[in-house]
Scaffold this motif. Structure first.
Motif, PDB file in Angstrom:
ATOM      1  N   VAL A 307      44.466  12.405  60.202  1.00  9.14           N
ATOM      2  CA  VAL A 307      44.878  13.677  59.492  1.00  9.14           C
ATOM      3  C   VAL A 307      46.109  14.064  60.286  1.00  9.14           C
ATOM      4  CG1 VAL A 307      44.105  15.993  59.468  1.00  9.14           C
ATOM      5  CG2 VAL A 307      42.468  14.219  58.939  1.00  9.14           C
ATOM      6  N   TYR A 308      47.233  14.502  59.650  1.00  8.56           N
ATOM      7  CA  TYR A 308      48.437  14.834  60.326  1.00  8.56           C
ATOM      8  C   TYR A 308      48.301  16.381  60.570  1.00  8.56           C
ATOM      9  CZ  TYR A 308      53.514  15.966  61.283  1.00  8.56           C
ATOM     10  OH  TYR A 308      54.456  16.305  61.703  1.00  8.56           O
ATOM     11  N   GLY A 314      42.246  29.424  52.746  1.00  7.49           N
ATOM     12  CA  GLY A 314      41.587  28.793  51.332  1.00  7.49           C
ATOM     13  C   GLY A 314      40.287  28.093  51.272  1.00  7.49           C
ATOM     14  N   ASP A 315      39.562  28.131  50.400  1.00  8.77           N
ATOM     15  CA  ASP A 315      38.419  27.408  50.456  1.00  8.77           C
ATOM     16  C   ASP A 315      38.566  25.833  50.058  1.00  8.77           C
ATOM     17  OD1 ASP A 315      37.065  29.783  50.230  1.00  8.77           O
ATOM     18  OD2 ASP A 315      36.980  29.982  47.965  1.00  8.77           O
ATOM     19  N   ASN A 316      39.668  25.445  49.469  1.00  8.90           N
ATOM     20  CA  ASN A 316      39.895  23.861  49.412  1.00  8.90           C
ATOM     21  C   ASN A 316      41.480  23.729  49.776  1.00  8.90           C
ATOM     22  OD1 ASN A 316      37.304  23.147  48.118  1.00  8.90           O
ATOM     23  ND2 ASN A 316      37.905  24.664  46.468  1.00  8.90           N
ATOM     24  N   PRO A 317      41.739  22.483  50.255  1.00  6.11           N
ATOM     25  CA  PRO A 317      43.325  22.357  50.805  1.00  6.11           C
ATOM     26  C   PRO A 317      43.903  21.711  49.409  1.00  6.11           C
ATOM     27  CG  PRO A 317      41.741  20.299  51.626  1.00  6.11           C
ATOM     28  CD  PRO A 317      40.772  21.473  50.663  1.00  6.11           C
ATOM     29  N   SER A 318      45.069  21.833  49.372  1.00  6.98           N
ATOM     30  CA  SER A 318      46.055  21.145  48.559  1.00  6.98           C
ATOM     31  C   SER A 318      46.541  19.741  49.562  1.00  6.98           C
ATOM     32  CB  SER A 318      47.357  21.772  48.428  1.00  6.98           C
ATOM     33  OG  SER A 318      47.262  22.873  47.282  1.00  6.98           O
ATOM     34  N   LEU A 319      45.981  18.846  49.102  1.00  4.45           N
ATOM     35  CA  LEU A 319      45.893  17.444  49.826  1.00  4.45           C
ATOM     36  C   LEU A 319      47.335  16.570  49.518  1.00  4.45           C
ATOM     37  CD1 LEU A 319      44.738  15.601  51.805  1.00  4.45           C
ATOM     38  CD2 LEU A 319      43.169  14.541  50.060  1.00  4.45           C
ATOM     39  N   ASP A 360      49.681  26.487  56.101  1.00  5.67           N
ATOM     40  CA  ASP A 360      48.330  26.379  56.297  1.00  5.67           C
ATOM     41  C   ASP A 360      47.144  26.082  55.235  1.00  5.67           C
ATOM     42  OD1 ASP A 360      49.061  27.306  58.575  1.00  5.67           O
ATOM     43  OD2 ASP A 360      48.803  29.387  58.700  1.00  5.67           O
ATOM     44  N   TYR A 361      47.805  26.214  53.758  1.00  2.00           N
ATOM     45  CA  TYR A 361      46.845  25.827  52.758  1.00  2.00           C
ATOM     46  C   TYR A 361      46.973  24.288  52.539  1.00  2.00           C
ATOM     47  CZ  TYR A 361      46.676  30.724  51.620  1.00  2.00           C
ATOM     48  OH  TYR A 361      46.574  32.274  51.914  1.00  2.00           O
ATOM     49  N   PHE A 362      47.430  23.618  53.212  1.00  2.42           N
ATOM     50  CA  PHE A 362      47.769  22.053  53.191  1.00  2.42           C
ATOM     51  C   PHE A 362      47.153  21.330  54.047  1.00  2.42           C
ATOM     52  CE2 PHE A 362      51.205  23.777  50.566  1.00  2.42           C
ATOM     53  CZ  PHE A 362      51.330  22.858  49.427  1.00  2.42           C
ATOM     54  N   SER A 363      46.391  20.004  53.645  1.00  2.00           N
ATOM     55  CA  SER A 363      46.006  19.132  54.648  1.00  2.00           C
ATOM     56  C   SER A 363      46.958  17.897  54.318  1.00  2.00           C
ATOM     57  CB  SER A 363      44.456  18.556  54.192  1.00  2.00           C
ATOM     58  OG  SER A 363      43.735  19.708  54.740  1.00  2.00           O
ATOM     59  N   VAL A 364      47.186  17.141  55.257  1.00  2.00           N
ATOM     60  CA  VAL A 364      48.101  16.268  55.075  1.00  2.00           C
ATOM     61  C   VAL A 364      47.520  14.905  55.971  1.00  2.00           C
ATOM     62  CG1 VAL A 364      50.501  15.019  55.412  1.00  2.00           C
ATOM     63  CG2 VAL A 364      50.178  17.470  54.931  1.00  2.00           C
ATOM     64  N   TYR A 365      47.599  13.823  55.386  1.00  2.00           N
ATOM     65  CA  TYR A 365      47.032  12.510  55.750  1.00  2.00           C
ATOM     66  C   TYR A 365      48.213  11.438  55.792  1.00  2.00           C
ATOM     67  CZ  TYR A 365      42.078  13.963  55.094  1.00  2.00           C
ATOM     68  OH  TYR A 365      41.033  14.581  55.152  1.00  2.00           O
ATOM     69  N   ILE A 426      50.527  11.759  46.243  1.00  2.00           N
ATOM     70  CA  ILE A 426      50.817  10.637  47.196  1.00  2.00           C
ATOM     71  C   ILE A 426      52.402  10.486  47.342  1.00  2.00           C
ATOM     72  CG2 ILE A 426      50.677   8.348  47.271  1.00  2.00           C
ATOM     73  CD1 ILE A 426      48.046   8.518  45.399  1.00  2.00           C
ATOM     74  N   VAL A 427      52.935  10.422  48.568  1.00  2.00           N
ATOM     75  CA  VAL A 427      54.281  10.198  48.923  1.00  2.00           C
ATOM     76  C   VAL A 427      54.402   8.940  49.573  1.00  2.00           C
ATOM     77  CG1 VAL A 427      56.231  10.898  49.941  1.00  2.00           C
ATOM     78  CG2 VAL A 427      54.585  12.651  49.109  1.00  2.00           C
ATOM     79  N   VAL A 428      55.056   7.875  48.802  1.00  2.00           N
ATOM     80  CA  VAL A 428      55.551   6.455  49.352  1.00  2.00           C
ATOM     81  C   VAL A 428      56.947   6.418  49.892  1.00  2.00           C
ATOM     82  CG1 VAL A 428      55.432   4.023  49.022  1.00  2.00           C
ATOM     83  CG2 VAL A 428      53.862   5.617  47.733  1.00  2.00           C
ATOM     84  N   VAL A 429      56.768   6.529  51.176  1.00  3.30           N
ATOM     85  CA  VAL A 429      58.185   6.473  51.904  1.00  3.30           C
ATOM     86  C   VAL A 429      58.479   5.000  51.975  1.00  3.30           C
ATOM     87  CG1 VAL A 429      59.297   6.875  54.206  1.00  3.30           C
ATOM     88  CG2 VAL A 429      57.731   8.470  53.341  1.00  3.30           C
TER      89      VAL A 429
END
Length: 625
Positions: A307-308, A314-319, A360-365, A426-429
């Protein structure tokens, strides 16, 4: 006197009858078909004829002799060799008076067959009989470099047996390819002789970790070079590693020349390792033994995710899930290239409003993806790389990817399934310094943004700009391109493109482009009365066409990749954030937190410096219904 006249009449009739009988002809031929051999083909045609006769043939490969005569005769027929792959034939015509008859001369095609074309020989010397069935001449051809096998006879005609003799093999397995040539054809006969003495493979050379390395990452990958087997045998490997040079604790068998550690090694520990090369007969050779000492570093195992950042509002994250393609296992060491590139991409994503204010509304993996080769394929210039997701430059600014491989890998994250993928970006670098970008967008909400690590100094062509356009604009914002392509300049949007646009628009996409210029119905009409949004208007030219499509502001990230989203684009992004977080959206709530209503000086500078004649827009998204 009457008697004399009558006698003359009788005599005259006799002579008339005799002349008619002399002029009658007969022709009897012994056969109506003759077969000649395909080589040195000769035949004889006998016939009975009364009187004179002639013979003819219209052919370049068949000649006759004689061609004329009188009475019974025999004609010699001679044919040149038939070296083709088909039977051939021609008519010989014989004429006697008013009688004409024809004889068909047929020449068979050359044929040669053998009872086998793959022959296995023992290591001791001996002989082998090869049976030939043939109707033509043939010869054996043995390459000069093959001295251990001979043939008797070396040439012949028709069906015959060939005796192949071979000498004892005192080395490794060997092979010989021998040809049987006939006409214009040949048969390859493969001989293989088993080894006399089995030679073990050469010892492998170790690659990494290098010897006596200190502070090695705890997820080290073992690499070595392929072993050469003098007998040409297939080679497999046994990797051994452990804490003691005399007693390796771990052993792994593989046919590859690298091995990914499946779990972390102990910190600050010295390990010893070696590789045993084994041929298919069990002969072995050992590499040198190397050592390395781990440090505290803890990179990524293949498929491991971290988890970055975690959402706090918010109740749910934008992932958002970032991964890479074309990164070696070594690149996944702690703080290595994988971390550096992905961290840069994540920070670029949140550097532009409204993502900056709504972070703050985002989770990033981040999830690791090991590739066997560094960099990615560039199919347009014939560069192919073995990578995790088979990403590739296809030409222009278009990129390809094996999307199923991406989804399968992402599902390794807890809680990610087919349903949740519809709400995940999904972001593919891509580990390649080259300008391009493509977002794959599904009508059900799935999105994969492909972004290479471009270091270009051209306006809007840097890695961070590509992240903003492909990931922030298309992938999460579900925005349309606002630029006009060179081949559509001066053209009106086609019916088929308008239909495709409307189909995705109805599913919540393309808030930043309209196919109508009616100010009372256009989707961003609610911005017109607002003084702070005077930039919002109707500008014709969008969605790749000069006419029939309108954008809301003169410039934005979806035209030249500048770090600025126009007002309807920002609103679409915030609306999705609210909906995902379980919050009720309102225009007032958007305006209250909308702090950047015009491009920054940096963004404006990009627009001003873009040369419309040379600027290459990013490829349109790949739309999947």
């Amino acid at each position: 006197m009457k008697r004399f006249i009558f006698s003359l009449m009788l005599l005259s009739g006799f002579f008339l009858f005799s002349c008619e009988k002399d002029e009658m002809h007969s022709l009897v031929i012994s056969a109506d078909t003759l077969l000649v051999s395909n080589f040195e083909g000769v035949a004889s045609l006998d016939f009975e004829a009364s009187g004179n006769w002639t013979a003819s043939v219209a052919s370049t490969w068949c000649v006759i002799s004689p061609k004329s005569g009188s009475g019974n005769a025999s004609i010699n027929i001679t044919a040149t060799d038939n070296t083709g792959d088909k039977e051939r034939g021609v008519y010989v015509h014989i004429t006697a008076g008013d009688i004409k008859k024809s004889v068909y001369v047929k020449q068979e095609r050359p044929i040669l067959s053998i009872d086998t074309n793959k022959i296995s020989l023992g290591k001791e010397g001996g002989s082998f009989v090869l049976e030939i069935e043939s109707n033509t001449r043939w010869q054996v051809e043995i390459p000069e470099e093959i001295s251990w096998i001979s043939a008797d006879p070396m040439e012949g005609t028709g069906s015959e047996n060939i005796l192949f003799s071979y000498v004892e093999n005192e080395g490794g397995a060997r092979n010989a390819s021998i040809k049987l040539r006939y006409a214009r054809n040949d048969h390859d006969v493969q001989f293989s002789q088993s080894r006399g003495v089995n030679m073990p493979p050469e010892a492998v050379l170790l690659s990494s970790p290098f010897d006596s390395k200190v502070g090695a990452d705890r997820m080290s990958t073992f690499r070595w070079f392929s072993a050469v087997d003098p007998d040409g045998d297939d080679v497999s490997y046994k990797l051994e590693y452990g804490y003691s040079i005399s007693d390796m604790d771990y052993s792994v068998e593989t046919v590859d020349t690298l091995y990914y550690i499946p779990e972390y090694l102990l910190p600050n520990t010295t390990y010893y390792w070696r590789v045993i090369a084994i041929d298919e007969f069990g002969s072995e050779s050992y590499s040198e033994t190397r050592s390395f000492t781990t440090g505290e570093g803890k990179g990524y195992l293949d498929g491991e995710y971290r988890v970055y950042q975690q959402y706090s509002k918010g109740d749910n994250p934008s992932l958002i899930i970032f991964t890479g393609d074309g990164y070696l296992s070594d690149d996944h060491e702690a703080g290595g290239k994988f971390d550096t590139h992905l961290d840069e991409g994540i920070e670029a994503f949140f550097s532009v409003e409204p993502y900056k204010s709504y972070r703050d509304y985002f989770s990033v993996y981040k999830i690791a993806a090991f590739s066997n080769e560094s960099g990615v394929s560039q199919s347009d210039i014939s560069v192919e790389k073995d990578t995790k997701f088979s990403t590739a430059f296809l030409g222009g600014s278009s990129l390809g990817v094996e999307t199923d491989d991406v989804f399968t890998h992402i599902r390794r994250i807890d809680g990610v399934d087919d349903e949740s993928l519809k709400d995940i970006l999904i972001v593919v670098v891509m580990n390649q310094d080259r300008y391009a970008g493509t977002c794959w967008m599904w009508s059900d909400g799935r999105a994969i943004a492909l972004v290479p690590v471009s270091r270009s100094g051209s306006p809007g062509a840097h890695f961070s700009n590509l992240i903003n356009h492909e990931a922030g604009g298309h992938g999460y914002g579900r925005l349309a391109d606002e630029y006009v392509t060179s081949d559509n300049t001066g053209k009106r949007i086609t019916d088929s493109q308008a239909e495709k646009f409307t189909s995705f628009e109805s599913k919540g996409f393309y808030a930043n482009v309209s196919l109508t210029d009616d100010r009372s119905t256009v989707k961003w009409k609610h911005f017109f009365p607002l003084a702070d949004y005077a930039r919002v208007a109707l500008y014709e030219g969008a969605f790749y066409y000069s006419y029939g499509a309108w954008r809301p502001e003169s410039s934005s990230c979806m035209i030249h990749n500048e770090k600025y989203y126009n007002a309807p684009s920002r609103e679409a992004i915030v609306r999705r954030i609210f909906e995902t977080a379980g919050m009720e959206y309102s225009l007032n709530a958007f305006i209250e937190k909308d702090i950047q209503k015009a491009p920054s000086a940096e963004a404006s500078a990009v627009v001003k410096s873009v040369n419309p004649l040379t600027f290459l827009p990013l490829a349109p998204p790949v739309l999947v219904e």
